[in-house]
Write an enzyme that holds these catalytic residues in place. Structure first.
Site, PDB file in Angstrom:
ATOM      1  N   GLU A  15       0.822  -1.221   0.000  1.00 33.17           N
ATOM      2  CA  GLU A  15       0.000   0.000   0.000  1.00 33.17           C
ATOM      3  C   GLU A  15       0.855   1.270   0.000  1.00 33.17           C
ATOM      4  O   GLU A  15       0.520   2.271   0.625  1.00 33.17           O
ATOM      5  CB  GLU A  15      -0.983  -0.002   1.179  1.00 33.17           C
ATOM      6  CG  GLU A  15      -2.077  -1.047   1.021  1.00 33.17           C
ATOM      7  CD  GLU A  15      -3.167  -0.939   2.049  1.00 33.17           C
ATOM      8  OE1 GLU A  15      -3.600   0.188   2.321  1.00 33.17           O
ATOM      9  OE2 GLU A  15      -3.583  -1.992   2.577  1.00 33.17           O
ATOM     10  N   GLY A  16       1.960   1.201  -0.724  1.00 35.55           N
ATOM     11  CA  GLY A  16       2.850   2.351  -0.848  1.00 35.55           C
ATOM     12  C   GLY A  16       4.069   2.192   0.022  1.00 35.55           C
ATOM     13  O   GLY A  16       3.993   2.344   1.243  1.00 35.55           O
TER      14      GLY A  16
END
Length: 386
Positions: A364-365
């Site tokens: 998620e990043g």
């Protein structure tokens, strides 16, 4: 016993405190001894149990409802503190159907959310591709309109719940424009012809992960989420909500590591005195406690801001994820060090936490991507104020 005084912070309402206390009681009774060897079966069982107990009701929101990010964060923090696989099982129900909650039609919501929120169906979020991890705008998987259908071709990889999910939210290129503006989002049942699990992926912490291949896989046009070309916006909006919950999971891991370390240094004897009496050990404990509280402040600030009506919390969520995941790694590393040889022994909780935390700094990043996001947000705010 993990610190609970943070529940008295002004970020929370009475309903959040009640939720946290009820979940703590349930988790203490139901999450001991989860089998991490057969992750597929354990995840299926965990989703069903979380659903039966009502916890996955918080993972989605139907028409007229909103996702309560503080509740999501409290649930993830509590579950992660007890068991990393339980946190994963809950988190994917939300991430996998977040786009349906936020952008789905009434039919899409009525078809899937009752099933995922009750634990009767397992969800996945099919975003990452072999050549485009953090660079979502570079996605190459295609969705070509053909009459009343879209035809999907391409691959997705590192897909959580890949192989056991009943439904995926999928991002694919529909070609309205180059780059990010040419992506669209779809609701894709896992049993469609042309959708194949071509590889199961094994990592240092047990999770069901897979590489998926779509070969002339047809979905009806009504499977489109939102408008054509809105896929990037939809994906970023989902991450904007759930990125804060990754910080909360890291916080749960860090709190457990601090508890394990406090137990160790208060009971372990060195030269006839508790290990805690050593000044250097006290320094480590102080640093760990400081990191935990700072992570909690950033995490629940981001969640509170979203729940208070902020359209986007990109900056706040990025800060929370970056700090909480990176510092949780440091807290857990200190806990391992304070355990000595036992800290790297398989079967010890701190050894499990050491493996659990690492992926959170990537998915998620990744941490470096969050730094880019924060820097750009800071520059935009500066230029906007000139």
């Amino acid at each position: 016993m993990a610190d609970r005084t943070f529940l008295n912070w002004p970020f929370f309402e009475d309903r959040h405190k009640a939720l946290a206390e009820e979940l703590e009681h349930w988790a203490s009774k139901n999450l001991a001894g989860i089998d991490h060897r057969n992750v597929d079966e354990s995840c299926r069982c965990l989703v069903a149990e979380l659903g039966a107990a009502g916890w996955t009701q918080h993972s989605g929101a139907g028409t007229g409802e909103v996702l309560d990010v503080r509740s999501l964060c409290l649930i993830r923090e509590t579950l992660a503190r007890h068991d990393g696989l339980a946190d994963f099982a809950f988190a994917m129900q939300g991430l996998g159907t977040g786009a349906i909650s936020l952008f789905g039609t009434l039919d899409q919501q009525e078809q899937w959310l009752p099933l995922t929120r009750s634990g009767q169906a397992i969800a996945g979020f099919a975003l990452t591709e072999p050549q485009s991890g953090s660079d979502v705008a570079n996605s190459t998987m295609t969705a070509v309109r053909d009459g009343n259908d879209y035809v999907l071709n391409g691959e997705k990889t590192w897909i959580s719940n890949g192989g056991i999910a009943d439904v995926y939210t999928l991002i694919a290129r529909t070609g309205e424009a180059p780059g990010a503006k040419g992506l669209s989002a779809f609701v894709v049942p896992a049993d469609l012809p042309g959708l194949e699990v071509v590889e199961r992926l094994t990592t240092i912490a047990p999770h069901p992960l897979a590489r998926l291949r779509f070969s002339d896989c047809r979905v009806p046009a009504r499977a489109l989420l939102g408008q054509p070309g809105a896929g990037f916006k939809i994906a970023m909006s989902v991450l904007d909500v759930f990125r804060s919950t990754v910080a909360a999971a890291a916080l749960g891991f860090a709190r457990r590591a601090l508890d394990e370390a406090l137990d160790r240094v208060s009971t372990r004897q060195v030269q006839g005195a508790p290990l805690f009496d050593l000044q250097m050990v006290q320094g480590h404990i102080a640093d760990m406690a400081l990191d935990v509280d700072a992570a909690a402040l950033l995490t629940y600030r981001a969640a509170w801001a979203k729940d208070s009506g902020a359209a986007r919390v990109t900056r706040e969520a990025a800060m929370a994820k970056l700090f909480s995941t990176d510092q949780a790694q440091q807290v857990i590393d200190k806990a391992v060090q304070l355990h000595g040889g036992d800290g790297v022994r398989h079967g010890q909780k701190v050894e499990e936490l050491y493996r659990d935390i690492r992926a959170l700094r990537i998915y998620e990043g990744a941490s470096d991507v969050q730094r880019v996001v924060i820097a750009r947000q800071a520059m935009a705010a500066y230029l906007g104020g000139m």
